[in-house]
Scaffold this motif. Sequence first.
Motif, PDB file in Angstrom:
ATOM      1  N   THR A   1       1.256  16.208 -10.738  1.00  0.00           N
ATOM      2  CA  THR A   1       0.771  15.534 -11.619  1.00  0.00           C
ATOM      3  C   THR A   1      -0.680  14.864 -11.268  1.00  0.00           C
ATOM      4  OG1 THR A   1       3.077  14.767 -12.275  1.00  0.00           O
ATOM      5  CG2 THR A   1       1.116  13.465 -13.031  1.00  0.00           C
ATOM      6  N   TYR A   2      -1.549  14.788 -12.446  1.00  0.00           N
ATOM      7  CA  TYR A   2      -2.924  14.470 -12.140  1.00  0.00           C
ATOM      8  C   TYR A   2      -3.049  13.187 -12.086  1.00  0.00           C
ATOM      9  CZ  TYR A   2      -7.930  14.431 -12.988  1.00  0.00           C
ATOM     10  OH  TYR A   2      -9.263  14.294 -12.899  1.00  0.00           O
ATOM     11  N   GLU A   3      -3.718  12.460 -11.298  1.00  0.00           N
ATOM     12  CA  GLU A   3      -4.022  11.080 -11.173  1.00  0.00           C
ATOM     13  C   GLU A   3      -5.510  11.142 -11.547  1.00  0.00           C
ATOM     14  OE1 GLU A   3      -5.319   8.390 -10.600  1.00  0.00           O
ATOM     15  OE2 GLU A   3      -3.639   7.188 -10.782  1.00  0.00           O
ATOM     16  N   PRO A   4      -5.965  10.745 -12.742  1.00  0.00           N
ATOM     17  CA  PRO A   4      -7.302  10.770 -13.007  1.00  0.00           C
ATOM     18  C   PRO A   4      -8.295   9.886 -12.424  1.00  0.00           C
ATOM     19  CG  PRO A   4      -6.097   9.920 -14.776  1.00  0.00           C
ATOM     20  CD  PRO A   4      -5.105  10.328 -13.913  1.00  0.00           C
ATOM     21  N   SER A   5      -7.757   8.584 -12.105  1.00  0.00           N
ATOM     22  CA  SER A   5      -8.577   7.414 -11.210  1.00  0.00           C
ATOM     23  C   SER A   5      -9.004   8.061  -9.964  1.00  0.00           C
ATOM     24  CB  SER A   5      -7.918   6.334 -11.366  1.00  0.00           C
ATOM     25  OG  SER A   5      -6.656   6.329 -10.368  1.00  0.00           O
ATOM     26  N   LEU A   6      -8.055   8.954  -9.345  1.00  0.00           N
ATOM     27  CA  LEU A   6      -8.675   9.721  -8.041  1.00  0.00           C
ATOM     28  C   LEU A   6      -9.007  10.936  -8.331  1.00  0.00           C
ATOM     29  CD1 LEU A   6      -5.327   8.546  -6.127  1.00  0.00           C
ATOM     30  CD2 LEU A   6      -7.638   7.455  -5.793  1.00  0.00           C
ATOM     31  N   GLY A   7      -8.964  11.705  -9.502  1.00  0.00           N
ATOM     32  CA  GLY A   7      -9.384  13.022  -9.411  1.00  0.00           C
ATOM     33  C   GLY A   7      -8.592  13.956  -8.935  1.00  0.00           C
ATOM     34  N   GLU A   8      -7.222  13.733  -8.414  1.00  0.00           N
ATOM     35  CA  GLU A   8      -6.490  14.456  -7.849  1.00  0.00           C
ATOM     36  C   GLU A   8      -5.289  14.920  -8.381  1.00  0.00           C
ATOM     37  OE1 GLU A   8      -7.115  16.355  -5.155  1.00  0.00           O
ATOM     38  OE2 GLU A   8      -8.872  15.233  -4.133  1.00  0.00           O
ATOM     39  N   PHE A   9      -4.565  16.261  -8.184  1.00  0.00           N
ATOM     40  CA  PHE A   9      -3.084  16.486  -8.257  1.00  0.00           C
ATOM     41  C   PHE A   9      -2.206  16.125  -7.180  1.00  0.00           C
ATOM     42  CE2 PHE A   9      -5.302  19.221 -11.511  1.00  0.00           C
ATOM     43  CZ  PHE A   9      -4.399  19.225 -12.880  1.00  0.00           C
ATOM     44  N   PHE A  10      -1.210  15.334  -7.501  1.00  0.00           N
ATOM     45  CA  PHE A  10      -0.236  14.964  -6.535  1.00  0.00           C
ATOM     46  C   PHE A  10       1.065  15.732  -6.736  1.00  0.00           C
ATOM     47  CE2 PHE A  10      -3.554  11.820  -6.177  1.00  0.00           C
ATOM     48  CZ  PHE A  10      -3.739  11.564  -4.789  1.00  0.00           C
ATOM     49  N   LEU A  11       1.712  16.031  -5.761  1.00  0.00           N
ATOM     50  CA  LEU A  11       2.862  16.691  -5.855  1.00  0.00           C
ATOM     51  C   LEU A  11       3.966  15.707  -6.305  1.00  0.00           C
ATOM     52  CD1 LEU A  11       5.024  19.106  -5.145  1.00  0.00           C
ATOM     53  CD2 LEU A  11       5.307  18.028  -3.027  1.00  0.00           C
ATOM     54  N   SER A  12       4.616  15.978  -7.495  1.00  0.00           N
ATOM     55  CA  SER A  12       5.460  15.204  -8.114  1.00  0.00           C
ATOM     56  C   SER A  12       7.005  15.596  -8.438  1.00  0.00           C
ATOM     57  CB  SER A  12       4.778  14.562  -9.668  1.00  0.00           C
ATOM     58  OG  SER A  12       4.440  15.650 -10.368  1.00  0.00           O
ATOM     59  N   HIS A  13       6.744  17.080  -8.481  1.00  0.00           N
ATOM     60  CA  HIS A  13       8.155  17.947  -9.018  1.00  0.00           C
ATOM     61  C   HIS A  13       8.144  18.956  -7.640  1.00  0.00           C
ATOM     62  CE1 HIS A  13       7.028  15.602 -12.590  1.00  0.00           C
ATOM     63  NE2 HIS A  13       8.402  15.959 -12.975  1.00  0.00           N
TER      64      HIS A  13
ATOM     65  N   ALA B   1       0.995  -1.044   0.066  1.00  0.00           N
ATOM     66  CA  ALA B   1       0.012  -0.197  -0.011  1.00  0.00           C
ATOM     67  C   ALA B   1       0.977   1.343   0.083  1.00  0.00           C
ATOM     68  CB  ALA B   1      -1.020  -0.151   1.259  1.00  0.00           C
ATOM     69  N   LEU B   2       1.554   1.410  -1.110  1.00  0.00           N
ATOM     70  CA  LEU B   2       2.671   2.623  -1.251  1.00  0.00           C
ATOM     71  C   LEU B   2       1.753   3.911  -1.090  1.00  0.00           C
ATOM     72  CD1 LEU B   2       4.667   1.092  -4.086  1.00  0.00           C
ATOM     73  CD2 LEU B   2       5.298   1.216  -1.572  1.00  0.00           C
ATOM     74  N   PRO B   3       2.164   4.979  -0.552  1.00  0.00           N
ATOM     75  CA  PRO B   3       1.722   6.198  -0.559  1.00  0.00           C
ATOM     76  C   PRO B   3       1.433   6.907  -1.695  1.00  0.00           C
ATOM     77  CG  PRO B   3       3.915   6.187   0.442  1.00  0.00           C
ATOM     78  CD  PRO B   3       3.707   4.876   0.221  1.00  0.00           C
ATOM     79  N   VAL B   4       0.493   7.701  -2.087  1.00  0.00           N
ATOM     80  CA  VAL B   4       0.352   8.068  -3.293  1.00  0.00           C
ATOM     81  C   VAL B   4       0.815   9.643  -3.468  1.00  0.00           C
ATOM     82  CG1 VAL B   4      -1.816   7.028  -3.788  1.00  0.00           C
ATOM     83  CG2 VAL B   4      -1.851   9.012  -2.747  1.00  0.00           C
ATOM     84  N   GLY B   5       1.353  10.290  -2.308  1.00  0.00           N
ATOM     85  CA  GLY B   5       1.933  11.614  -2.341  1.00  0.00           C
ATOM     86  C   GLY B   5       1.032  12.589  -1.654  1.00  0.00           C
ATOM     87  N   THR B   6       1.445  13.670  -1.659  1.00  0.00           N
ATOM     88  CA  THR B   6       0.824  15.014  -1.208  1.00  0.00           C
ATOM     89  C   THR B   6       0.072  15.595  -2.111  1.00  0.00           C
ATOM     90  OG1 THR B   6       2.831  15.305   0.041  1.00  0.00           O
ATOM     91  CG2 THR B   6       1.107  17.419  -0.003  1.00  0.00           C
ATOM     92  N   ALA B   7      -1.404  15.538  -1.966  1.00  0.00           N
ATOM     93  CA  ALA B   7      -2.450  16.180  -2.818  1.00  0.00           C
ATOM     94  C   ALA B   7      -2.282  17.621  -2.831  1.00  0.00           C
ATOM     95  CB  ALA B   7      -3.632  15.699  -2.528  1.00  0.00           C
TER      96      ALA B   7
END
Length: 334
Positions: free
Chosen positions: A188-200, A7-13
Amino acid sequence: MDTSHIALPVGTALDRFIKRKQDDFPFASGELSQLLRDIALAGKIVDREIRRAGLSNLAGAFGTQNVQGEQQQKLDVVANVRFTRAFKNGGEVCAIISEEEEKIVDLANPNGRYIIAIDPLDGSSNIDVNVSIGTIFSIYRRISPVGGPVQEEDVLQRGTAQVAAGYILFSSSTMLVYTTGNGVNGFTYEPSLGEFFLSHQNMRIPEDGGIYSINEGSYHSFSEPVKQYIEECKERNLSARYIGSLVADFHRNLLKGGIYIYPATKKDKNGKLRLMYECNALAFIVEQAGGKATNGTERIMELTPEVIHERVPFFVGSTKMVNRVKELMQLQNA
């Protein structure tokens, strides 16, 4: 039992990041935070429209020209409507200047504290061939008293007055990149969750780069300093990369190091890019990332706009590369 490997973390929304960083904003009232969320929401909707454009008859020309004399694409109109509606409903914005609108758009939100300058869909002529496109935005605080009508002074502000700026890149993945004057961060947008997550996080442009981006088809219309710079790039065996979507070219150079050039030509004495809703935003971002932006002689963000659709020559990217262009331009004018 350790479950971290399954259950890896998805990051900061984005929403959580904005909340954490609110104290960094020049005016931490919560309104700017909400405005950034409104931009993200409109970006998600436009992303959806772009991805189904070929199946929903949204690709191709709309059949009219915008104020720039350019052929409007259907998605230009769609994006303009989506962002305008988001700003109207959000209530934080009192007026918009847009590439797609001839005049200032008064949103009839007299208590709105912000002005938006926006290119709703940059590079939209590339939609039909599946090339990256984007949205560019600048945010300013209004100068005139809240509650009254919007004044020209509220809109025609220097780039140094921006409180935030950013872009959304619609490509193999959709990214939102923005700054509030405290560094540059990409989501970066994760469409299955409908959220932008901090990637850079804390994006930085290399001081020098190996890429130059310019439409060399107009080479014979360039000034001698620009021609000389292009020849120097070739002598150094730099890579020529030009997509034709400003956001896409800028984003690549921001990550890898390089320079984007849209100079004056014999036909377009002031270049073609617009100061208020293209150049100022990207200048703010690149400076926050350690780069530079100039019209060839002056810092872009120190230019005083005279009209909302003002055009300027644009040189933006890695510091050493922009400095060299400026040096050549100054030698010609000496």
